[in-house]
Design an enzyme around this catalytic site. Structure first.
Site, PDB file in Angstrom:
ATOM      1  N   ASP A  60       0.887  -1.169   0.000  1.00  0.00           N
ATOM      2  CA  ASP A  60       0.000   0.000   0.000  1.00  0.00           C
ATOM      3  C   ASP A  60       0.916   1.206   0.000  1.00  0.00           C
ATOM      4  O   ASP A  60       1.589   1.495   1.005  1.00  0.00           O
ATOM      5  CB  ASP A  60      -0.892  -0.008   1.245  1.00  0.00           C
ATOM      6  CG  ASP A  60      -1.759   1.252   1.325  1.00  0.00           C
ATOM      7  OD1 ASP A  60      -1.559   2.186   0.514  1.00  0.00           O
ATOM      8  OD2 ASP A  60      -2.627   1.304   2.214  1.00  0.00           O
ATOM      9  N   ASN A  83       4.202   4.337  -9.913  1.00  0.00           N
ATOM     10  CA  ASN A  83       3.107   4.427 -10.869  1.00  0.00           C
ATOM     11  C   ASN A  83       1.719   4.359 -10.229  1.00  0.00           C
ATOM     12  O   ASN A  83       0.760   4.865 -10.797  1.00  0.00           O
ATOM     13  CB  ASN A  83       3.294   3.280 -11.888  1.00  0.00           C
ATOM     14  CG  ASN A  83       2.045   3.005 -12.689  1.00  0.00           C
ATOM     15  OD1 ASN A  83       1.727   3.731 -13.626  1.00  0.00           O
ATOM     16  ND2 ASN A  83       1.304   1.963 -12.311  1.00  0.00           N
ATOM     17  N   TYR A 147      -6.779  15.791  -8.229  1.00  0.00           N
ATOM     18  CA  TYR A 147      -5.820  15.104  -9.103  1.00  0.00           C
ATOM     19  C   TYR A 147      -4.786  16.105  -9.629  1.00  0.00           C
ATOM     20  O   TYR A 147      -3.584  15.805  -9.672  1.00  0.00           O
ATOM     21  CB  TYR A 147      -6.589  14.435 -10.234  1.00  0.00           C
ATOM     22  CG  TYR A 147      -5.801  13.483 -11.097  1.00  0.00           C
ATOM     23  CD1 TYR A 147      -5.270  12.309 -10.587  1.00  0.00           C
ATOM     24  CD2 TYR A 147      -5.619  13.744 -12.466  1.00  0.00           C
ATOM     25  CE1 TYR A 147      -4.560  11.424 -11.404  1.00  0.00           C
ATOM     26  CE2 TYR A 147      -4.927  12.863 -13.279  1.00  0.00           C
ATOM     27  CZ  TYR A 147      -4.394  11.714 -12.747  1.00  0.00           C
ATOM     28  OH  TYR A 147      -3.706  10.834 -13.552  1.00  0.00           O
TER      29      TYR A 147
HETATM   30  N1  LIG Z   1      -4.726   6.147 -17.658  1.00  0.00           N
HETATM   31  C1  LIG Z   1      -4.542   7.451 -17.831  1.00  0.00           C
HETATM   32  O1  LIG Z   1      -5.219   8.113 -18.641  1.00  0.00           O
HETATM   33  C2  LIG Z   1      -3.496   8.169 -17.050  1.00  0.00           C
HETATM   34  C3  LIG Z   1      -3.114   9.448 -17.504  1.00  0.00           C
HETATM   35  C4  LIG Z   1      -2.154  10.144 -16.794  1.00  0.00           C
HETATM   36  C5  LIG Z   1      -1.572   9.565 -15.672  1.00  0.00           C
HETATM   37  N2  LIG Z   1      -1.983   8.331 -15.265  1.00  0.00           N
HETATM   38  C6  LIG Z   1      -1.378   7.796 -14.066  1.00  0.00           C
HETATM   39  O2  LIG Z   1      -0.804   6.542 -14.348  1.00  0.00           O
HETATM   40  C7  LIG Z   1      -0.832   5.730 -13.171  1.00  0.00           C
HETATM   41  C8  LIG Z   1      -1.455   4.381 -13.482  1.00  0.00           C
HETATM   42  O3  LIG Z   1      -2.782   4.598 -13.926  1.00  0.00           O
HETATM   43  P1  LIG Z   1      -3.613   3.472 -14.675  1.00  0.00           P
HETATM   44  O4  LIG Z   1      -4.334   4.181 -15.766  1.00  0.00           O
HETATM   45  O5  LIG Z   1      -2.760   2.320 -15.015  1.00  0.00           O
HETATM   46  O6  LIG Z   1      -4.667   3.087 -13.518  1.00  0.00           O
HETATM   47  P2  LIG Z   1      -5.233   1.655 -13.049  1.00  0.00           P
HETATM   48  O7  LIG Z   1      -6.412   1.994 -12.179  1.00  0.00           O
HETATM   49  O8  LIG Z   1      -5.441   0.757 -14.207  1.00  0.00           O
HETATM   50  O9  LIG Z   1      -4.055   1.067 -12.178  1.00  0.00           O
HETATM   51  C9  LIG Z   1      -3.677   1.629 -10.950  1.00  0.00           C
HETATM   52  C10 LIG Z   1      -3.055   0.548 -10.100  1.00  0.00           C
HETATM   53  O10 LIG Z   1      -2.667   1.153  -8.857  1.00  0.00           O
HETATM   54  C11 LIG Z   1      -3.031   0.268  -7.807  1.00  0.00           C
HETATM   55  N3  LIG Z   1      -3.200   1.008  -6.564  1.00  0.00           N
HETATM   56  C12 LIG Z   1      -4.186   1.883  -6.230  1.00  0.00           C
HETATM   57  N4  LIG Z   1      -4.014   2.313  -4.966  1.00  0.00           N
HETATM   58  C13 LIG Z   1      -2.875   1.712  -4.505  1.00  0.00           C
HETATM   59  C14 LIG Z   1      -2.168   1.767  -3.278  1.00  0.00           C
HETATM   60  N5  LIG Z   1      -2.617   2.503  -2.249  1.00  0.00           N
HETATM   61  N6  LIG Z   1      -1.032   1.050  -3.160  1.00  0.00           N
HETATM   62  C15 LIG Z   1      -0.583   0.269  -4.185  1.00  0.00           C
HETATM   63  N7  LIG Z   1      -1.225   0.160  -5.358  1.00  0.00           N
HETATM   64  C16 LIG Z   1      -2.359   0.887  -5.519  1.00  0.00           C
HETATM   65  C17 LIG Z   1      -4.330  -0.370  -8.289  1.00  0.00           C
HETATM   66  O11 LIG Z   1      -4.636  -1.564  -7.582  1.00  0.00           O
HETATM   67  C18 LIG Z   1      -4.023  -0.596  -9.761  1.00  0.00           C
HETATM   68  O12 LIG Z   1      -3.396  -1.841  -9.984  1.00  0.00           O
HETATM   69  C19 LIG Z   1      -1.580   6.545 -12.117  1.00  0.00           C
HETATM   70  O13 LIG Z   1      -0.644   7.213 -11.282  1.00  0.00           O
HETATM   71  C20 LIG Z   1      -2.349   7.531 -12.939  1.00  0.00           C
HETATM   72  O14 LIG Z   1      -2.674   8.706 -12.234  1.00  0.00           O
HETATM   73  C21 LIG Z   1      -2.921   7.617 -15.934  1.00  0.00           C
END
Ligand SMILES: NC(=O)c1ccc[n+]([C@@H]2O[C@H](COP(=O)([O-])OP(=O)(O)OC[C@H]3O[C@@H](n4cnc5c(N)ncnc54)[C@H](O)[C@@H]3O)[C@@H](O)[C@H]2O)c1
Length: 247
Positions: A60, A83, A147
């Site tokens: 976490d 990430n 965010y």
């Molecule tokens: N998808 C997009 O459009 C986008 C755009 C810009 C930035 N991001 C960033 O990229 C990163 C990944 O996003 P994604 O799209 O893959 O999201 P996602 O929801 O598919 O994956 C996020 C992962 O983080 C894990 N997670 C959440 N809370 C947690 C915690 N407290 N401890 C450990 N793990 C935890 C979840 O279980 C999940 O596996 C994030 O930081 C997000 O803000 C995503």
């Protein structure tokens, strides 16, 4: 192939979306990966697919004891990908204090703890820290107040770390990645918070001059570059992979 041969990478939020795509690509490039996530079932299922080059650890990111335990399982680490993240939809008028603090706990405190506690593993042998910010860490949007705050903090924490590591003579680089909207489960979770998901999706597409959302593989590609020795002179930089949305 082989651009990350013999590297060991720790990927938070590695069970889903961008983290999963990065893990798959890192293994394809010869790295060993540690998938660190609160989603035990998802993380273990991915490790089963990736085979001997991957292992799972429950983490976490908002909890310091959890970080110490997870990093304590690593003897060596070349790459940390901070990430894990969540996205809270809502303007300054809509977001509650509890929602704001939850966003900060995961997206800001999580990155702080990762950067802080990985130093012990990297300060002698060197390493690359890759912090996942967002295009919204550069350009604000009215309906993403919490965010925006979190991802702007990640942008600047990255630069502060990069300077400190260089000033101390630690061979550790620290860079931020700023994706545009990439179609992963996080987008579906944001759409589920909206009263008009179709209009919100159309608004995501409209903010990208390139005319579409990005693909997870397009973010994994920059994560390979930053993990590899090809990026040896890059530190404190913002890598915008966003279809032109911050232009
Ligand atoms: N998808 C997009 O459009 C986008 C755009 C810009 C930035 N991001 C960033 O990229 C990163 C990944 O996003 P994604 O799209 O893959 O999201 P996602 O929801 O598919 O994956 C996020 C992962 O983080 C894990 N997670 C959440 N809370 C947690 C915690 N407290 N401890 C450990 N793990 C935890 C979840 O279980 C999940 O596996 C994030 O930081 C997000 O803000 C995503």
């Amino acid at each position: 192939m082989g651009r990350l041969a013999d590297k060991i990478a720790f990927i938070t939020g590695g069970a889903s979306g961008l983290g999963e795509a990065i893990a798959r690509r890192y293994v394809a490039e010869g790295a060993h990966v540690i998938i660190a996530d609160i989603d035990v079932a998802g993380g273990e299922a991915l490790v089963a697919q990736l085979g001997a080059a991957a292992r799972f650890v429950r983490l976490d990111v908002s909890d310091e004891a959890s970080w110490l335990a997870a990093l304590g399982t690593c003897e060596r680490l070349d790459v940390l990908v901070n990430n894990a993240g969540i996205t809270t939809l809502g303007s300054i008028e809509e977001v509650t204090l509890a929602q704001f603090m939850h966003e900060i706990d995961i997206d800001v405190v999580g990155v702080f703890l990762g950067c802080k506690h990985v130093i012990r593993l990297m300060r002698e042998a060197g390493g690359s820290v890759i912090n996942m910010s967002s295009m919204t860490g550069v350009r604000a949007q009215g309906n993403l107040f919490a965010y925006n705050a979190a991802k702007a903090a990640v942008t600047h924490m990255t630069k502060s770390c990069a300077l400190h590591f260089a000033e101390q003579g630690y061979p550790i680089r620290c860079n931020s990645v700023h994706p545009g909207a990439i179609h992963t489960p996080i987008i579906d979770k944001v759409l589920a918070q909206s009263s008009d998901p179709e209009a919100l999706y159309a608004s995501f597409v409209a903010t990208h001059p390139i005319g579409r959302l990005g693909k997870p593989e397009e973010i994994a590609a920059i994560a390979v570059y930053l993990a590899s020795d090809e990026s040896a002179f890059a530190t404190g930089a913002e890598f915008r992979i966003d279809g032109g949305s911050t232009l």
